[in-house]
Design a protein around this motif. Structure first.
Motif, PDB file in Angstrom:
ATOM      1  N   UNK A 213      59.313 -87.681 -18.248  1.00  0.00           N
ATOM      2  CA  UNK A 213      59.532 -87.124 -19.588  1.00  0.00           C
ATOM      3  C   UNK A 213      60.810 -86.291 -19.627  1.00  0.00           C
ATOM      4  N   UNK A 214      61.021 -85.488 -18.600  1.00  0.00           N
ATOM      5  CA  UNK A 214      62.206 -84.621 -18.551  1.00  0.00           C
ATOM      6  C   UNK A 214      63.480 -85.466 -18.592  1.00  0.00           C
ATOM      7  N   UNK A 215      63.474 -86.565 -17.856  1.00  0.00           N
ATOM      8  CA  UNK A 215      64.645 -87.450 -17.820  1.00  0.00           C
ATOM      9  C   UNK A 215      64.940 -88.035 -19.201  1.00  0.00           C
ATOM     10  N   UNK A 216      63.906 -88.474 -19.905  1.00  0.00           N
ATOM     11  CA  UNK A 216      64.085 -89.051 -21.242  1.00  0.00           C
ATOM     12  C   UNK A 216      64.537 -87.990 -22.231  1.00  0.00           C
ATOM     13  N   UNK A 217      63.973 -86.783 -22.121  1.00  0.00           N
ATOM     14  CA  UNK A 217      64.274 -85.702 -23.076  1.00  0.00           C
ATOM     15  C   UNK A 217      65.744 -85.270 -23.040  1.00  0.00           C
ATOM     16  N   UNK A 218      66.410 -85.508 -21.913  1.00  0.00           N
ATOM     17  CA  UNK A 218      67.816 -85.118 -21.814  1.00  0.00           C
ATOM     18  C   UNK A 218      68.685 -85.817 -22.863  1.00  0.00           C
ATOM     19  N   UNK A 219      68.238 -86.965 -23.329  1.00  0.00           N
ATOM     20  CA  UNK A 219      69.015 -87.726 -24.326  1.00  0.00           C
ATOM     21  C   UNK A 219      68.435 -87.589 -25.740  1.00  0.00           C
ATOM     22  N   UNK A 220      67.445 -86.717 -25.900  1.00  0.00           N
ATOM     23  CA  UNK A 220      66.816 -86.534 -27.219  1.00  0.00           C
ATOM     24  C   UNK A 220      67.808 -85.921 -28.201  1.00  0.00           C
ATOM     25  N   UNK A 221      67.637 -86.174 -29.507  1.00  0.00           N
ATOM     26  CA  UNK A 221      68.541 -85.586 -30.498  1.00  0.00           C
ATOM     27  C   UNK A 221      68.462 -84.066 -30.501  1.00  0.00           C
ATOM     28  N   UNK A 222      69.543 -83.404 -30.886  1.00  0.00           N
ATOM     29  CA  UNK A 222      69.605 -81.944 -30.906  1.00  0.00           C
ATOM     30  C   UNK A 222      69.215 -81.423 -32.286  1.00  0.00           C
ATOM     31  N   UNK A 223      68.367 -80.414 -32.308  1.00  0.00           N
ATOM     32  CA  UNK A 223      67.941 -79.833 -33.577  1.00  0.00           C
ATOM     33  C   UNK A 223      69.087 -79.105 -34.259  1.00  0.00           C
ATOM     34  N   UNK A 224      70.061 -78.635 -33.462  1.00  0.00           N
ATOM     35  CA  UNK A 224      71.178 -77.873 -34.034  1.00  0.00           C
ATOM     36  C   UNK A 224      71.977 -78.684 -35.050  1.00  0.00           C
ATOM     37  N   UNK A 225      71.923 -80.001 -34.959  1.00  0.00           N
ATOM     38  CA  UNK A 225      72.656 -80.848 -35.903  1.00  0.00           C
ATOM     39  C   UNK A 225      71.993 -80.877 -37.280  1.00  0.00           C
ATOM     40  N   UNK A 226      70.773 -80.326 -37.365  1.00  0.00           N
ATOM     41  CA  UNK A 226      70.022 -80.347 -38.622  1.00  0.00           C
ATOM     42  C   UNK A 226      69.895 -78.966 -39.269  1.00  0.00           C
ATOM     43  N   UNK A 227      70.498 -77.934 -38.654  1.00  0.00           N
ATOM     44  CA  UNK A 227      70.364 -76.572 -39.197  1.00  0.00           C
ATOM     45  C   UNK A 227      70.906 -76.482 -40.620  1.00  0.00           C
ATOM     46  N   UNK A 228      70.181 -75.727 -41.435  1.00  0.00           N
ATOM     47  CA  UNK A 228      70.743 -75.334 -42.733  1.00  0.00           C
ATOM     48  C   UNK A 228      71.791 -74.256 -42.485  1.00  0.00           C
ATOM     49  N   UNK A 229      72.576 -73.952 -43.498  1.00  0.00           N
ATOM     50  CA  UNK A 229      73.603 -72.911 -43.350  1.00  0.00           C
ATOM     51  C   UNK A 229      72.971 -71.572 -42.993  1.00  0.00           C
ATOM     52  N   UNK A 230      71.870 -71.228 -43.668  1.00  0.00           N
ATOM     53  CA  UNK A 230      71.219 -69.935 -43.430  1.00  0.00           C
ATOM     54  C   UNK A 230      70.631 -69.850 -42.024  1.00  0.00           C
TER      55      UNK A 230
END
Length: 418
Positions: A213-230
């Motif tokens: 799981x850890x190996x696969x998670x390294x390529x998971x999408x980043x939540x930071x790309x979805x942050x609102x401005x606030x």
């Protein structure tokens, strides 16, 4: 019949209990310095308090809670965590009328997990919560408090702060959807446990300890790309405030917490000496939780720390309480002995008596207990209303009357009273 403690529970006594008391005293002292008020809630609550706020698909609710029906067929649960009971108590007792409300608590939690090093089915936890402020300074203050407690308790240990932001609720909703799509591509390669979480609870896969799981998670999408401005602005402010206060941190883009009520800032203090159970303190912001429990729509942020894990890391402190050993050479001096015991303890001195009535055995026991002094009473002392004080560090001994004895021991009395 020999009855053993239930698996996953442990008795507290001796050195471990002494360390636990020291930890609790330091927690209360620091809480007072930061103007947090202590609260104690019942160890069981209505099950509804936990099921939805913690997440109906979370491991805590699905697998770990101790839930039972009482005689009225009401569903009750031994508290698996402290944040929701603290909020429930704040609502019930009208503690939210003047905000912000700052509360802390120390108590036992109950989860039916697999017992491991530093993890029990009944465990002790400290919680600090700030209710009613969405200011990034509240997040930073709580992190500052957590670091202060660890600094004071674990002087010789290294621990690292990891932080992340889960964004607001819309961010989280979109991120969970993106994670579900991502993990479905690798479903056959994930652990069985993680496969069951893809659709309902994909965030928990990021917290998996399985190597695949850890190996696969390294390529998971980043939540930071979805942050609102606030959300992005607040996270930047938290990081700036931490830097301003000299607190070093590591931004971990995949850091999540195990309960569904978290949003925005999340953080963990970790120590590598504990193996896989390396988190000492963890928490974050939970805006919306107070309203979900039936209170006003106010923000909240807090953290929890495992006392057993800190106890494992804390160096032992020599017990200074047993500094005087009272030795009665003969049973004929019992009355004088108990009178002496009463007078010494009234002066604030810690005294121990072993009921042996044998000088050699009692001195051996006093040395084993690492006592500072032995106060010896025999027939001569009884007749002369005196006491023989033996310094166990150098074996010197001398007779005193009571006032002179107290004067000789005054520095130990001052230490005990402080």
């Amino acid at each position: 019949m020999k009855i053993q403690p239930v698996r996953g529970t442990h008795d507290l006594f001796g050195e471990e209990l002494n360390k636990t008391k020291i930890i609790e005293n330091i927690i209360r002292k620091i809480a007072n310095n930061f103007d947090f008020n202590e609260i104690i809630t019942p160890i069981f609550e209505s099950s509804d308090l936990f099921i939805k706020p913690l997440g109906e698909h979370s491991d805590v609710v699905l697998k770990e809670m101790y839930t039972f029906n009482d005689r009225n067929n009401s569903s009750l649960t031994l508290r698996p965590e402290y944040t929701t009971p603290i909020i429930r108590a704040a609502i019930s007792n009208r503690l939210l009328e003047k905000l912000p409300t700052k509360l802390f608590a120390i108590g036992s939690m109950f989860r039916r997990e697999r017992p491991q090093k530093g993890r029990f089915r009944q465990f002790n936890q400290m919680n600090f919560e700030i209710l009613g402020s969405d200011d990034a300074l509240a997040d930073s203050e709580l992190i500052l408090i957590a670091k202060k407690i660890l600094d004071d308790l674990l002087l010789d240990k290294e621990f690292k702060l990891y932080i992340n932001s889960l964004g607001d609720r819309d961010t989280l909703k979109a991120y969970k959807k993106g994670l579900t799509n991502f993990f479905n591509k690798y479903k056959k390669d994930l652990s069985i446990d993680s496969q069951s979480k893809i659709d309902q609870n994909p965030l928990r896969i990021l917290d998996s300890k399985e190597n695949a799981d850890i190996k696969i998670c390294k390529d998971a999408p980043l939540i930071s790309k979805l942050y609102s401005y606030e959300a992005s602005k607040q996270f930047d402010e938290v990081k700036n405030l931490l830097s301003s206060s000299g607190i070093e941190f590591i931004q971990d883009n995949f850091l999540v917490r195990g309960l569904d009520y978290y949003c925005k800032t999340v953080f963990e203090f970790k120590n590598s000496d504990l193996g896989s159970q390396d988190t000492l303190i963890g928490g974050g912001r939970y805006n919306g939780l107070v309203k979900a429990i039936g209170g006003p729509d106010i923000p909240g942020v807090g953290w929890a720390g495992g006392i057993e894990r800190i106890t494992l890391l804390k160096e032992s402190k020599k017990n200074e309480n047993l500094n005087c050993h009272l030795i009665l050479i003969d049973e004929k001096v019992k009355n004088y002995g108990i009178e002496t015991l009463k007078k010494l303890t009234e002066k604030g001195l810690s005294v121990y008596f072993d009921y042996k009535y044998n000088l050699k055995k009692s001195l051996a026991y006093a040395n084993k207990k690492e006592a500072k002094f032995a106060i010896i009473i025999g027939e001569d002392e009884l007749k002369g209303k005196s006491y023989t004080l033996k310094d166990l560090n150098n074996s010197n001994q001398q007779k005193f009357n009571f006032n002179a004895l107290i004067l000789k021991l005054s520095k130990w009395i001052i230490l005990m009273n402080n």
